[in-house]
Write a protein that holds these residues in place. Sequence first.
Motif, PDB file in Angstrom:
ATOM      1  N   ALA B  55       0.825  -1.050   0.051  1.00  0.00           N
ATOM      2  CA  ALA B  55       0.055   0.106   0.013  1.00  0.00           C
ATOM      3  C   ALA B  55       0.791   1.270  -0.112  1.00  0.00           C
ATOM      4  CB  ALA B  55      -1.034  -0.030   1.161  1.00  0.00           C
ATOM      5  N   LEU B  56       1.999   1.189   0.789  1.00  0.00           N
ATOM      6  CA  LEU B  56       2.906   2.449   0.787  1.00  0.00           C
ATOM      7  C   LEU B  56       3.182   3.096  -0.410  1.00  0.00           C
ATOM      8  CD1 LEU B  56       4.190   4.045   2.880  1.00  0.00           C
ATOM      9  CD2 LEU B  56       6.321   3.122   2.360  1.00  0.00           C
ATOM     10  N   PRO B  57       3.658   2.639  -1.629  1.00  0.00           N
ATOM     11  CA  PRO B  57       3.838   3.322  -2.820  1.00  0.00           C
ATOM     12  C   PRO B  57       2.490   4.013  -3.477  1.00  0.00           C
ATOM     13  CG  PRO B  57       4.412   0.759  -3.156  1.00  0.00           C
ATOM     14  CD  PRO B  57       4.134   1.088  -1.766  1.00  0.00           C
ATOM     15  N   VAL B  58       1.580   3.255  -3.156  1.00  0.00           N
ATOM     16  CA  VAL B  58       0.040   3.533  -3.587  1.00  0.00           C
ATOM     17  C   VAL B  58      -0.413   4.768  -2.898  1.00  0.00           C
ATOM     18  CG1 VAL B  58      -2.179   3.176  -4.062  1.00  0.00           C
ATOM     19  CG2 VAL B  58      -0.616   1.293  -4.156  1.00  0.00           C
ATOM     20  N   VAL B  59      -0.251   4.956  -1.634  1.00  0.00           N
ATOM     21  CA  VAL B  59      -0.341   5.982  -0.886  1.00  0.00           C
ATOM     22  C   VAL B  59       0.562   7.194  -1.132  1.00  0.00           C
ATOM     23  CG1 VAL B  59      -0.465   6.768   1.711  1.00  0.00           C
ATOM     24  CG2 VAL B  59      -1.363   4.618   1.104  1.00  0.00           C
ATOM     25  N   ALA B  60       1.962   6.940  -1.134  1.00  0.00           N
ATOM     26  CA  ALA B  60       2.560   7.923  -1.557  1.00  0.00           C
ATOM     27  C   ALA B  60       2.556   8.622  -2.785  1.00  0.00           C
ATOM     28  CB  ALA B  60       4.188   7.339  -1.595  1.00  0.00           C
ATOM     29  N   HIS B  87      -8.005   8.887   6.972  1.00  0.00           N
ATOM     30  CA  HIS B  87      -7.815   8.141   8.000  1.00  0.00           C
ATOM     31  C   HIS B  87      -6.580   7.083   7.622  1.00  0.00           C
ATOM     32  CE1 HIS B  87     -11.224  10.030   9.940  1.00  0.00           C
ATOM     33  NE2 HIS B  87     -11.863   9.257   9.182  1.00  0.00           N
ATOM     34  N   GLN B  88      -6.852   6.484   6.693  1.00  0.00           N
ATOM     35  CA  GLN B  88      -5.925   5.161   6.459  1.00  0.00           C
ATOM     36  C   GLN B  88      -4.503   5.591   5.923  1.00  0.00           C
ATOM     37  OE1 GLN B  88      -8.343   2.360   3.905  1.00  0.00           O
ATOM     38  NE2 GLN B  88      -8.514   1.171   5.980  1.00  0.00           N
ATOM     39  N   GLN B  89      -4.364   6.674   5.281  1.00  0.00           N
ATOM     40  CA  GLN B  89      -3.239   6.908   4.607  1.00  0.00           C
ATOM     41  C   GLN B  89      -2.255   7.370   5.835  1.00  0.00           C
ATOM     42  OE1 GLN B  89      -3.655   9.659   1.028  1.00  0.00           O
ATOM     43  NE2 GLN B  89      -4.314   7.712  -0.087  1.00  0.00           N
ATOM     44  N   PRO B  90      -2.647   8.171   6.623  1.00  0.00           N
ATOM     45  CA  PRO B  90      -1.493   8.586   7.511  1.00  0.00           C
ATOM     46  C   PRO B  90      -1.423   7.305   8.324  1.00  0.00           C
ATOM     47  CG  PRO B  90      -3.430  10.418   7.594  1.00  0.00           C
ATOM     48  CD  PRO B  90      -3.897   8.815   6.774  1.00  0.00           C
ATOM     49  N   MET B  91      -2.304   6.417   8.543  1.00  0.00           N
ATOM     50  CA  MET B  91      -1.982   5.192   9.438  1.00  0.00           C
ATOM     51  C   MET B  91      -0.865   4.563   8.591  1.00  0.00           C
ATOM     52  SD  MET B  91      -2.618   1.743   9.473  1.00  0.00           S
ATOM     53  CE  MET B  91      -4.227   1.365   8.597  1.00  0.00           C
ATOM     54  N   ILE B  92      -0.910   4.382   7.484  1.00  0.00           N
ATOM     55  CA  ILE B  92       0.122   3.600   6.614  1.00  0.00           C
ATOM     56  C   ILE B  92       1.314   3.996   6.709  1.00  0.00           C
ATOM     57  CG2 ILE B  92       0.812   2.983   4.209  1.00  0.00           C
ATOM     58  CD1 ILE B  92      -1.223   1.090   5.540  1.00  0.00           C
ATOM     59  N   ALA B  93       1.459   5.305   6.732  1.00  0.00           N
ATOM     60  CA  ALA B  93       2.540   6.064   6.612  1.00  0.00           C
ATOM     61  C   ALA B  93       3.391   5.973   8.130  1.00  0.00           C
ATOM     62  CB  ALA B  93       2.434   7.602   6.389  1.00  0.00           C
ATOM     63  N   ARG B  94       2.614   5.998   8.942  1.00  0.00           N
ATOM     64  CA  ARG B  94       3.132   5.816  10.328  1.00  0.00           C
ATOM     65  C   ARG B  94       3.544   4.310  10.673  1.00  0.00           C
ATOM     66  NH1 ARG B  94      -1.200   8.055  12.422  1.00  0.00           N
ATOM     67  NH2 ARG B  94      -2.339   6.219  12.908  1.00  0.00           N
ATOM     68  N   HIS B  95       2.618   3.588  10.073  1.00  0.00           N
ATOM     69  CA  HIS B  95       3.004   1.923  10.279  1.00  0.00           C
ATOM     70  C   HIS B  95       4.549   1.700   9.669  1.00  0.00           C
ATOM     71  CE1 HIS B  95       2.444  -2.384  10.231  1.00  0.00           C
ATOM     72  NE2 HIS B  95       2.709  -2.409   9.127  1.00  0.00           N
ATOM     73  N   ASP B 100       7.529  12.014   7.424  1.00  0.00           N
ATOM     74  CA  ASP B 100       7.153  13.139   6.569  1.00  0.00           C
ATOM     75  C   ASP B 100       5.878  12.998   5.693  1.00  0.00           C
ATOM     76  OD1 ASP B 100       7.753  15.525   4.764  1.00  0.00           O
ATOM     77  OD2 ASP B 100       8.119  13.928   3.366  1.00  0.00           O
ATOM     78  N   LEU B 101       5.774  11.662   5.344  1.00  0.00           N
ATOM     79  CA  LEU B 101       4.561  11.341   4.488  1.00  0.00           C
ATOM     80  C   LEU B 101       3.480  11.361   5.305  1.00  0.00           C
ATOM     81  CD1 LEU B 101       3.521  10.130   1.822  1.00  0.00           C
ATOM     82  CD2 LEU B 101       3.759   7.842   2.891  1.00  0.00           C
ATOM     83  N   GLU B 102       3.409  10.896   6.617  1.00  0.00           N
ATOM     84  CA  GLU B 102       1.973  11.060   7.587  1.00  0.00           C
ATOM     85  C   GLU B 102       1.786  12.647   7.600  1.00  0.00           C
ATOM     86  OE1 GLU B 102       2.932   9.506  11.412  1.00  0.00           O
ATOM     87  OE2 GLU B 102       0.799  10.090  12.179  1.00  0.00           O
ATOM     88  N   ASN B 103       2.839  13.556   7.885  1.00  0.00           N
ATOM     89  CA  ASN B 103       2.182  14.775   7.875  1.00  0.00           C
ATOM     90  C   ASN B 103       1.714  15.180   6.481  1.00  0.00           C
ATOM     91  OD1 ASN B 103       3.369  14.967  10.357  1.00  0.00           O
ATOM     92  ND2 ASN B 103       5.244  15.646   9.547  1.00  0.00           N
ATOM     93  N   ARG B 104       2.299  14.953   5.501  1.00  0.00           N
ATOM     94  CA  ARG B 104       1.741  15.345   4.130  1.00  0.00           C
ATOM     95  C   ARG B 104       0.419  14.692   4.095  1.00  0.00           C
ATOM     96  NH1 ARG B 104       4.898  14.040  -0.343  1.00  0.00           N
ATOM     97  NH2 ARG B 104       6.009  12.558   0.929  1.00  0.00           N
ATOM     98  N   ASN B 106      -1.764  13.858   6.046  1.00  0.00           N
ATOM     99  CA  ASN B 106      -2.848  14.471   6.864  1.00  0.00           C
ATOM    100  C   ASN B 106      -3.159  15.835   6.280  1.00  0.00           C
ATOM    101  OD1 ASN B 106      -3.360  12.988   9.132  1.00  0.00           O
ATOM    102  ND2 ASN B 106      -1.262  13.536  10.128  1.00  0.00           N
ATOM    103  N   ALA B 107      -2.296  16.532   5.686  1.00  0.00           N
ATOM    104  CA  ALA B 107      -2.451  17.751   5.052  1.00  0.00           C
ATOM    105  C   ALA B 107      -3.563  17.563   3.974  1.00  0.00           C
ATOM    106  CB  ALA B 107      -1.277  18.461   4.623  1.00  0.00           C
ATOM    107  N   VAL B 108      -3.124  16.402   3.014  1.00  0.00           N
ATOM    108  CA  VAL B 108      -3.992  16.226   1.868  1.00  0.00           C
ATOM    109  C   VAL B 108      -5.243  15.809   2.495  1.00  0.00           C
ATOM    110  CG1 VAL B 108      -4.357  14.511  -0.212  1.00  0.00           C
ATOM    111  CG2 VAL B 108      -1.978  15.535   0.231  1.00  0.00           C
ATOM    112  N   GLY B 109      -5.212  15.055   3.413  1.00  0.00           N
ATOM    113  CA  GLY B 109      -6.634  14.443   4.074  1.00  0.00           C
ATOM    114  C   GLY B 109      -7.646  15.760   4.511  1.00  0.00           C
TER     115      GLY B 109
END
Lengths: 510, 267, 208
Positions: B55-60, B87-95, B100-104, B106-109
């Motif tokens: 999922a990570l590259p898809v989320v990124a 909700h899920q995209q920041p979770m995957i980044a955190r996981h 940095d991806l988590e912050n971005r 959240n901003a997109v979300g």
Amino acid sequence: MSQISLGMPRIASYGSGNLFATESFPHAAHRDLDNAQLRANLGHATGTIREKRLKVVAELPDWEELREAGSVLKQQVMADLPRLLVQLEENVTQRGGTVHWARDAQEANEIVAGLIRAEGATEVVKVKSMATQEIGLNEYLEEQGIAAYETDLAELIVQLGHDKPSHILVPAIHKNRTEIRDIFLAEMAGVDPELTDDPRQLAMAARAHLRRKFLSTKVAISGANFAIADSGTLAVVESEGNGRMCLTLPETLITVMGIEKLLPTFLDLEVFMALLPRSSTGERMNPYTSLWTGVTEGDGPQNFHLVLLDNGRTAALADEMGRSALHCIRCSACMNVCPVYERTGGHAYGSTYPGPIGAILSPLMTGIEAEENNSLPYASSLCGACFDACPVKINIPEILVHLRGKDVDAEHAKRKLPSQMDVGMAAARVAFSSGRNLALVEKGLPLGKLMAGPDQKIKRLPGMAGGWTQSRDIPAPPKQSFRAWWKKEHVPTPDTSQTPDAAAESGEDG
Amino acid sequence: MKIALFATCIVDAMFPRTAKATVTILERLGHQVLFPATQACCGQMHINSGYFDDALPVVANHVAAFSQGDYDVAVAPSASCVASVKHQQPMIARHCGDADLENRANAVGAKTYELSQLLVDVLGITDAAAQLGSYFPHTVTYHPSCHGMRLLRLGDRQLDLLRSVGGIELRDLSGPDQCCGFGGTFAMKNADVSSAMLEDKVKSIEASGAELCVGGDASCLLHIGGGLSRKDSGTATLHFAEILASTMEAPVSVSGEVELLTGRGRS
Amino acid sequence: MSAREEILDRIRAALSDQPAVPPVPRNYRQTTGLDAQALVELLVDRLVDYKANVFVEEPDGVSGRIGELLAGAGRFVIPPGLPVGWLAFDAEPARAVVDHPDHPLTVGELDAMDAVLTCSAVAVAETGTIVLDGSADQGRRAISLVPDHHICVVPVKSIVGILPEALQRLDGTRPLTLISGPSATSDIELERVEGVHGPRRLDVIIAV
């Protein structure tokens, strides 16, 4: 902490007993879905209880505040568990009770059997308890020559029917009145052969059957809904009075309780006694709740034993994402609202704990790799109804997804060759991680039309996708994807408020 | 307002007409629609199937596509995908340990809206007939998606918009809050249970007597539509965006291959 | 290592991330703010809803009501500290059998009783719940359990609105029984049947 950690067990201590799906959920579900009577019984029962719950929950203006308090209180209990357990032990001991600790099912069973033997008893009465169900206590006692009589009406039905409970609150939810009448006629000694299937008559037959046992049995076994650390008080919440009978009349009471059942203070009951009855039976309050603290001279059992059970709870606690599953107060609201449970019933989950909570609790307590428990987190469409109904706000869908992740990782570590799902997911990763790749895939999609019949429907696909086409068509793909249309054909609306180059920028390929 | 459209993979590939309708509505209101061309998918299928690493590259990719470009808000005609973005995209980044991806993410979300949320909460649409010219002289029944109801708390936003369409007749659906049984790969992994859920949903849709079952999530509609189609039911499914886009002058066709005439000046 | 030590060690290891917990938000109601009259009305409504028989009596009407309710009964059990005046109706005091701590009735003797008469510690109006705490006017738990007919007097001063108010008045270390209507089961097709193992008839007299 580091000092304490030195003597730590390195491997998580998983639970044993009745916590396992012995066949995968889809297989078990396939069989149970074919049972039309079962589906009708379940649909009727869960529908009834859902409506009752919604009605009594709507009466309270502060339901959400109660849920929030319940959730945080349980977080507090988990974070402070060692201190609270020791405090409970001190208070129970000081008031004349004896506390035992059991690492797993086997140890708990041995403790209980030893205590019964010490009283010279060969039979015990039992009030419905999930913990003793989980450790397989009845079966163990039978091996030891001790007869255990279930006294809750539904547990009695299950026991007489040589069956397994399928719901944590209404264990015989899978049986209708006629089936229950037939079990009583076949199995209940001395029952009136004219017994009808009227629920009142059936309940009265159970009353007559159990009355002698209540009045004469010397040892009772119970679970506990709550244990109050700061007073040493135990609570059992029930409806029929069989609990009061067991907790009051015998000379010896043995209570088996999971270590997560604690509440910090007596006053915290104001939250949980508001949440539990409304969530479980859909009543403002259940008919009877008994609270006792150790031994009271001249009132109730004069020997009291409390068995504190781990059996995989510490393994669940160690999972940061999953530990809130231990907040569960066994109300069963999640299974009553679950569209999967409603159709399969509880037996398909294998474990003592069915439904959405069971689908997370069982693998958390046993480890995701135990038997077929890795199939349980997939037994959900992630519709979220369970999270909304949970009185202590356990985010069950989020934990289901978390456990699916653990399963995928565990399977990858074990397997040399990728599964069909792995291959599909890897291909989808490539397609979905850039607009260009997805555009390429979409260009090929119109080929799907070749698979479609003259009615432009795809009716059968091979492999895993065949699961989809067993009951669903897929429309033939469109001639052109949206992105292709956008690039080639979309003419933006002239908008004077925008800069002239904005449209060009929007159509640009990244 | 500059609005970035997140078409979602399923709409992009299988239901382009839903995305076209979304564009039509927003342009009709005088807004400028952008389509960040590098977008693909929110990653929900991978995440809900437990394939977090995949999922990570898809989320990124999604976060990168929507982190650039000058736009005010992003919109998707899907509650489920918007919930995943939020909700899920920041979770995957955190996981995966990518702060940095988590912050971005959240901003997109925070800038991403489901279509009815955008229309009602941001653009103030309360009367589709008056404000959008929506006209749709058919009987419909409305199925609220689980993720719209429970993850985004959309409430009656989609239903209220539908009620305000000219000429429409809404029929009650029994058990509206019951899941249709889609659940992504659940429909394949637990095909029997999923089919049993779908069977009941199809029954209540047919009992409503409506010509169409309308919803706000293409994935649920694909699932329900597939079940109706298998039964050779006369009832079809349609996304609410297409009903809002339909006008007296440019009606959406509801029989045969549905093609919406979209965008001013196009045929 | 003992099981106790091992389990406590396992827990500490499981919590090695030292989870942070916010303070408990107690934003739920602590009281209903209803006056005595409204509390009585609410309690009556809730008790009746759960199929208890409810009577509201002035103090001098309590004894007469008890007499009426015991009309068909033979012997009945009472706790040692029951207000003497409540039995004034009975011209034949031998019907009342006291369960005294020094010579408690056997289970068999209790089973032979037609009824039990007790007072109560607290009543919660919103949920129709009566709490017995084993005080001398209520007796030990068995006496209000084994006989099939329970007559329970609720003094108006003991009525509160909701559970937080009730718990404040109770001592958690006494044996407590919370009673909300007669015993019941919904185990057969979720259809409620009143009266299983506990007293099948619950009469409540609210003494105002």
